[in-house]
Design a protein around this motif. Structure first.
Motif, PDB file in Angstrom:
ATOM      1  N   LEU A  82      27.421 -18.152  -9.666  1.00  0.00           N
ATOM      2  CA  LEU A  82      26.888 -17.628 -10.925  1.00  0.00           C
ATOM      3  C   LEU A  82      26.102 -18.693 -11.680  1.00  0.00           C
ATOM      4  CD1 LEU A  82      29.794 -15.381 -12.270  1.00  0.00           C
ATOM      5  CD2 LEU A  82      27.862 -14.784 -10.816  1.00  0.00           C
ATOM      6  N   LEU A  85      22.639 -19.155 -10.023  1.00  0.00           N
ATOM      7  CA  LEU A  85      21.754 -18.037 -10.375  1.00  0.00           C
ATOM      8  C   LEU A  85      21.284 -18.172 -11.816  1.00  0.00           C
ATOM      9  CD1 LEU A  85      23.552 -15.017  -8.680  1.00  0.00           C
ATOM     10  CD2 LEU A  85      21.537 -16.254  -7.902  1.00  0.00           C
ATOM     11  N   ALA A  86      22.233 -18.526 -12.710  1.00  0.00           N
ATOM     12  CA  ALA A  86      21.882 -18.653 -14.125  1.00  0.00           C
ATOM     13  C   ALA A  86      20.889 -19.780 -14.332  1.00  0.00           C
ATOM     14  CB  ALA A  86      23.137 -18.890 -14.954  1.00  0.00           C
ATOM     15  N   ALA A  89      17.571 -18.550 -13.527  1.00  0.00           N
ATOM     16  CA  ALA A  89      17.080 -17.699 -14.613  1.00  0.00           C
ATOM     17  C   ALA A  89      16.612 -18.549 -15.790  1.00  0.00           C
ATOM     18  CB  ALA A  89      18.180 -16.735 -15.050  1.00  0.00           C
ATOM     19  N   ARG A  92      13.259 -20.288 -15.779  1.00  0.00           N
ATOM     20  CA  ARG A  92      12.079 -19.447 -15.919  1.00  0.00           C
ATOM     21  C   ARG A  92      11.929 -18.870 -17.327  1.00  0.00           C
ATOM     22  NH1 ARG A  92       9.980 -19.348 -11.031  1.00  0.00           N
ATOM     23  NH2 ARG A  92      11.312 -20.985 -10.262  1.00  0.00           N
ATOM     24  N   ILE A 145      31.611 -23.843 -15.181  1.00  0.00           N
ATOM     25  CA  ILE A 145      30.244 -23.333 -15.005  1.00  0.00           C
ATOM     26  C   ILE A 145      29.195 -24.162 -15.767  1.00  0.00           C
ATOM     27  CG2 ILE A 145      30.031 -21.532 -16.797  1.00  0.00           C
ATOM     28  CD1 ILE A 145      29.099 -19.650 -14.545  1.00  0.00           C
ATOM     29  N   LEU A 168       6.152 -15.520  -3.419  1.00  0.00           N
ATOM     30  CA  LEU A 168       6.060 -14.197  -4.047  1.00  0.00           C
ATOM     31  C   LEU A 168       4.714 -13.553  -3.724  1.00  0.00           C
ATOM     32  CD1 LEU A 168       7.669 -15.000  -7.512  1.00  0.00           C
ATOM     33  CD2 LEU A 168       8.651 -13.581  -5.715  1.00  0.00           C
ATOM     34  N   PRO A 174      11.883 -11.209  -4.698  1.00  0.00           N
ATOM     35  CA  PRO A 174      12.480 -12.301  -5.478  1.00  0.00           C
ATOM     36  C   PRO A 174      13.752 -12.836  -4.833  1.00  0.00           C
ATOM     37  CG  PRO A 174      11.795 -10.548  -6.931  1.00  0.00           C
ATOM     38  CD  PRO A 174      11.574 -10.042  -5.535  1.00  0.00           C
TER      39      PRO A 174
ATOM     40  N   ALA B  29       8.418 -10.111 -10.871  1.00  0.00           N
ATOM     41  CA  ALA B  29       9.360 -11.021 -10.217  1.00  0.00           C
ATOM     42  C   ALA B  29      10.019 -11.931 -11.238  1.00  0.00           C
ATOM     43  CB  ALA B  29       8.636 -11.849  -9.164  1.00  0.00           C
ATOM     44  N   LEU B  30       9.218 -12.359 -12.211  1.00  0.00           N
ATOM     45  CA  LEU B  30       9.735 -13.266 -13.225  1.00  0.00           C
ATOM     46  C   LEU B  30      10.899 -12.628 -13.965  1.00  0.00           C
ATOM     47  CD1 LEU B  30       8.877 -16.065 -14.423  1.00  0.00           C
ATOM     48  CD2 LEU B  30       7.991 -14.743 -16.334  1.00  0.00           C
ATOM     49  N   ARG B  32      12.798 -10.253 -12.907  1.00  0.00           N
ATOM     50  CA  ARG B  32      13.969 -10.118 -12.030  1.00  0.00           C
ATOM     51  C   ARG B  32      14.740 -11.416 -11.948  1.00  0.00           C
ATOM     52  NH1 ARG B  32      12.347  -6.232  -7.112  1.00  0.00           N
ATOM     53  NH2 ARG B  32      11.343  -4.701  -8.441  1.00  0.00           N
ATOM     54  N   PHE B  33      14.025 -12.529 -11.938  1.00  0.00           N
ATOM     55  CA  PHE B  33      14.698 -13.818 -11.924  1.00  0.00           C
ATOM     56  C   PHE B  33      15.597 -13.964 -13.140  1.00  0.00           C
ATOM     57  CE2 PHE B  33      11.422 -15.896  -9.028  1.00  0.00           C
ATOM     58  CZ  PHE B  33      12.330 -16.009  -8.001  1.00  0.00           C
ATOM     59  N   LYS B  34      15.080 -13.507 -14.287  1.00  0.00           N
ATOM     60  CA  LYS B  34      15.854 -13.668 -15.521  1.00  0.00           C
ATOM     61  C   LYS B  34      17.139 -12.853 -15.485  1.00  0.00           C
ATOM     62  CE  LYS B  34      12.168 -14.835 -18.661  1.00  0.00           C
ATOM     63  NZ  LYS B  34      11.246 -14.229 -19.625  1.00  0.00           N
ATOM     64  N   LEU B  36      19.100 -12.532 -13.128  1.00  0.00           N
ATOM     65  CA  LEU B  36      20.132 -13.232 -12.357  1.00  0.00           C
ATOM     66  C   LEU B  36      21.149 -13.907 -13.260  1.00  0.00           C
ATOM     67  CD1 LEU B  36      17.838 -15.004  -9.800  1.00  0.00           C
ATOM     68  CD2 LEU B  36      19.369 -13.108  -9.332  1.00  0.00           C
ATOM     69  N   GLY B  37      20.710 -14.205 -14.486  1.00  0.00           N
ATOM     70  CA  GLY B  37      21.599 -14.929 -15.381  1.00  0.00           C
ATOM     71  C   GLY B  37      22.624 -14.043 -16.065  1.00  0.00           C
ATOM     72  N   PRO B  39      25.424 -12.346 -15.353  1.00  0.00           N
ATOM     73  CA  PRO B  39      26.874 -12.643 -15.315  1.00  0.00           C
ATOM     74  C   PRO B  39      27.222 -13.872 -16.149  1.00  0.00           C
ATOM     75  CG  PRO B  39      26.013 -12.358 -13.091  1.00  0.00           C
ATOM     76  CD  PRO B  39      24.842 -12.318 -14.009  1.00  0.00           C
ATOM     77  N   TYR B  40      26.315 -14.864 -16.093  1.00  0.00           N
ATOM     78  CA  TYR B  40      26.570 -16.085 -16.858  1.00  0.00           C
ATOM     79  C   TYR B  40      26.474 -15.826 -18.358  1.00  0.00           C
ATOM     80  CZ  TYR B  40      25.425 -20.551 -19.036  1.00  0.00           C
ATOM     81  OH  TYR B  40      25.374 -21.623 -19.874  1.00  0.00           O
ATOM     82  N   TYR B  41      25.485 -15.018 -18.766  1.00  0.00           N
ATOM     83  CA  TYR B  41      25.376 -14.704 -20.202  1.00  0.00           C
ATOM     84  C   TYR B  41      26.646 -14.016 -20.666  1.00  0.00           C
ATOM     85  CZ  TYR B  41      20.452 -15.175 -18.882  1.00  0.00           C
ATOM     86  OH  TYR B  41      19.275 -15.617 -18.344  1.00  0.00           O
TER      87      TYR B  41
END
Lengths: 265, 307
Positions: A82, A85-86, A89, A92, A145, A168, A174, B29-30, B32-34, B36-37, B39-41
C-alpha cells in the motif's frame, strides 16, 4: 569536512574505540551469559546450552516469538504494497497536495510513540473493536507505512519520467506500466522499505502494548515478565545471530552488485 | 429522471449523480495513478487523523452517566493537581535533560572525529554505532540490568580491581541515565554526523588560513554550522527519553515514574481515558513547541547561508 591531522598520537582513536565498547558491551554480555551453565552473571561456570533448551520448551516465549513474526510479516506485506502504491500516487500529485500529504505522513513518525499508541487505543475502544491480532496488525501498519513512503518516494522522484510516458504512449495500461516499468526501477528501495518495516514491527513495544489486548509479542512478554532468567540471554543471542546474518548477507549482495556494475563499465 | 432533478433542487440526488458521473467518467492514466493511493488515504484518515482528533476529544470532555458529553478542562487541571505530579514532571525533565546533554557530549566528539576518516571507515563506524538499534530495545535494557545488578559483571570487576563492596546501581539516576544514553545515542550521532560531514571543508581551511586558531575555528565556524544537526538530534532524544516506559521499568527498580509511566497507568491500569488523553495532548503540544523552535533555528541558518 576534513582537517589534516597534526598530532602524532591520536586520542581520538581511543575515544572511538571506547564508544564502540560502550555500544557492544551489553550485547556481548547477553551473548556470553546465554552459554553459562549457571544462573550467575559473574562467573562463567561451564559452557552449556541449557538456557536454549529451556527457551525452546517455554511455550509462552515460543508463542510470543511466533506472534511477533506473524504480525511483522503481515504488517510488512500490507505496508510495503500500500505504501509503494501511495508513493506512486503522491509522486504524480500537484505540489500543494503532495506537501500536505507528506507532512501528514510524518505525523506518526514524529509523534512520541506513546501518543500514537494512546490515539489508536482510543480509536479501537470507541469503535468497540476488541483488542487482539487485528488491532495489533492495524496499529503496526499505521506506524510502518510512513517509513515506506519516505523510503520509496524520493526514488520515484529520481526516476526518468520519460520512461513512464513512453510506456503509456506505446499503449501499456497504467497497471502494466507500474508492474513492468516503475516497480523494476525502484526494486531496491522497496526491499529496503520492507526490511525497515519488518524490523520496526519486530522490535515494537509501546504501540503493541497498548493495542494488543491479551496477545503477547516478544516485547510485551519481556515487559510483563516477573523474573529475568538467562533464557532471555538465549533468546537475545538467537536474535542477534539472525541480525548479523542478515547484515552480512545484505552487505555482500551490495558489494557484489557494485562490483558487477564496475565490470560492466 | 429529469423530474427528480427538478423535485430536489440543490438536494441530494443531483449531487450524488454528479459524484457518480465524476467517478464513472473516463480516466486518464494520471488520474488512475492517483487512485492507487486510496487505501493509504483511508489509513491516514481512519488510523492517524481520526485517532488524533479522538485524543483531543477525550481530553476536553468528561464521561457522564446520561451519555451527555460535557466539555471540561478538568482533565488538564487534574494533571497539575495530581499528587506526586511535581515528582513525575521533575523526574521526567531531569532524566531526559541529563540524558540529552550526556548523549550530545558523547555523540558530538564521535561524529567530529569520524568525519576525519576515510569515507569507507566513516560508513563502517556509523554502521557499527547504529547496528545495536536492530536488537530489541527491551533486550538491550535488560542487558544493562544484568550488568549493573549487585551480582553483575560491573560489580564483580569493581570488586576485583578496587576491592569495593557491591553497589546497587539499579534505581539510581546513574542507571536510568546510562540506559537511556545507551538506547538513544545513535539518534544523536547520526544527525550530527550527517550535518558535520556536509560542511564545506573550504570554510574551515579559509578560517585556518586567515590565522584563526583551531579552537577559534571550531567555535566560530564548525559549531554554528552544525547546529541544525545538533537540534534534530536533541529533538530525537529529548521527548522519547521522557516518555519511554522500558528504561524506568528495568533500571529504575520501581523508583522512577516518568510521564510515559503516568499515561500507561491512567490508561491500562485505572481506565481513566480522559485524563490519560489530556496528558498525551500536553505531550503533543510540547513536541510542537520543540519542532517550531527547531524550524526557527533552521530557517535562521538558511537565511544566513543565503547572505
Amino acid at each position: 569536512m576534513k582537517i589534516k591531522k597534526t598530532r602524532k598520537f591520536n586520542f581520538s582513536v581511543i575515544y572511538v574505540i571506547l564508544v564502540l565498547i560502550f555500544c557492544y558491551a551489553p550485547i556481548l554480555s547477553l551473548v556470553i551469559f546465554s552459554f553459562n551453565s549457571d544462573r550467575s552473571l559473574t562467573n562463567f561456570q561451564s559452557f552449556s546450552f541449557i538456557w536454549y533448551d529451556k527457551l525452546f520448551n517455554d511455550g509462552q516465549v515460543m508463542t510470543a516469538v511466533l506472534n511477533t513474526i506473524f504480525v511483522a510479516v503481515v504488517a510488512t506485506l500490507v505496508s510495503t504494497v500500500l505504501g509503494t502504491l501511495a508513493a506512486i500516487a503522491i509522486s504524480r500529485m500537484k505540489k500543494v497536495m503532495r506537501d500536505g500529504l507528506l507532512n501528514l505522513n510524518n505525523l506518526p513518525m514524529i509523534n512520541p510513540e506513546i501518543v500514537t499508541a494512546v490515539s489508536l487505543l482510543l480509536l479501537f475502544l470507541s469503535l468497540g473493536i476488541g483488542q487482539g491480532y487485528l488491532t495489533m496488525i492495524l496499529a503496526h501498519i499505521t506506524f510502518t507505512i510512513p517509513y515506506v513512503i519516505v523510503t520509496v518516494y524520493p526514488k520515484l522522484r529520481e526516476m526518468d519520467e520519460n520512461m513512464v510516458e513512453a510506456s503509456l504512449d506505446l499503449g501499456a495500461t497504467p497497471l502494466g506500466t507500474i508492474w513492468h516499468i516503475i516497480i523494476p526501477n525502484i526494486k531496491t528501495v522497496i526491499i529496503s522499505a520492507a526490511s525497515l518495516c519488518f524490523t520496526l514491527s519486530f522490535d515494537d513495544f509501546v504501540i503493541s502494548y497498548f493495542t494488543a489486548g491479551t496477545v503477547n509479542n516478544i516485547s510485551i512478554y519481556l515487559y510483563t515478565l516477573r523474573r529475568l532468567e538467562p533464557t532471555i540471554n538465549a533468546l537475545s543471542t538467537i536474535i542477534i545471530t539472525g541480525i548479523i546474518i542478515v547484515l552480512v548477507l545484505s552487505n555482500t549482495i551490495k558489494h557484489k552488485k557494485v562490483n558487477d556494475n564496475e565490470d560492466e563499465d | 429522471m429529469i423530474g427528480t432533478v427538478k423535485k430536489a433542487p440543490g438536494g441530494r440526488s443531483p449531487l450524488l449523480k454528479q459524484i457518480k458521473a465524476y467517478i464513472k467518467r473516463p480516466k486518464t492514466a494520471l488520474e488512475r495513478f492517483k487512485l492507487l493511493g486510496i487505501p493509504y488515504y483511508l489509513i491516514l484518515l481512519v488510523l492517524v487523523i481520526i485517532p488524533m482528533i479522538l485524543i483531543l476529544f477525550y481530553a476536553i470532555t468528561t464521561p457522564n452517566k446520561d451519555d451527555a458529553i460535557l466539555l471540561t478542562l478538568n482533565n488538564f487541571i487534574a494533571f497539575f493537581q495530581e499528587e506526586g505530579f511535581v515528582g513525575v514532571l521533575w523526574d521526567s525533565i531531569r532524566i531526559s535533560g541529563i540524558t540529552t546533554i550526556v548523549t550530545l557530549l558523547i555523540a558530538y566528539p564521535l561524529a567530529y572525529i569520524i568525519c576525519d576518516y576515510k569515507l569507507k571507515k566513516q560508513a563502517l563506524i556509523i554502521l557499527l554505532v547504529s547496528a545495536p538499534m536492530w536488537v530489541n530495545m527491551l533486550l538491550r535494557t535488560i542487558a544493562w540490568k544484568q550488568i549493573l545488578s549487585t551480582a553483575g559483571p560491573l560489580n564483580a570487576a569493581l570488586g576485583w580491581l578496587f576491592g569495593m563492596e557491591p553497589i546497587n546501581f539499579l534505581g539510581t539516576d546513574f542507571a536510568v541515565v546510562l540506559g537511556m544514553v545507551y538506547i538513544f545515542l545513535p539518534f544523536m550521532v547520526i544527525p550530527i554526523y550527517n550535518n558535520l560531514s556536509k560542511i564545506d571543508n573550504r570554510l574551515i581551511e579559509a578560517s585556518l588560513d586567515l590565522g584563526a586558531s583551531r579552537k577559534y575555528t571550531f567555535f566560530k565556524v564548525t559549531l554554528p554550522l552544525s547546529l541544525p544537526g545538533v537540534l534534530s538530534g536533541v529533538t530525537m532524544v529529548l521527548l522519547p527519553s521522557a516518555t519511554t516506559l522500558v528504561v524506568p521499568r528495568f533500571l529504575g527498580e520501581g523508583r522512577y515514574f516518568l510521564i510515559g509511566n503516568l499515561i500507561e497507568q491512567k490508561f491500562l491500569k485505572s481506565g481513566l481515558w480522559n485524563y490519560g488523553a489530556a496528558i498525551s495532548i500536553i505531550l503533543v503540544v510540547v513536541l510542537f513547541i520543540i519542532l517550531f523552535l527547531t524550524k526557527k533555528v533552521d530557517r535562521f541558518h538558511k537565511d544566513e547561508e543565503d547572505d
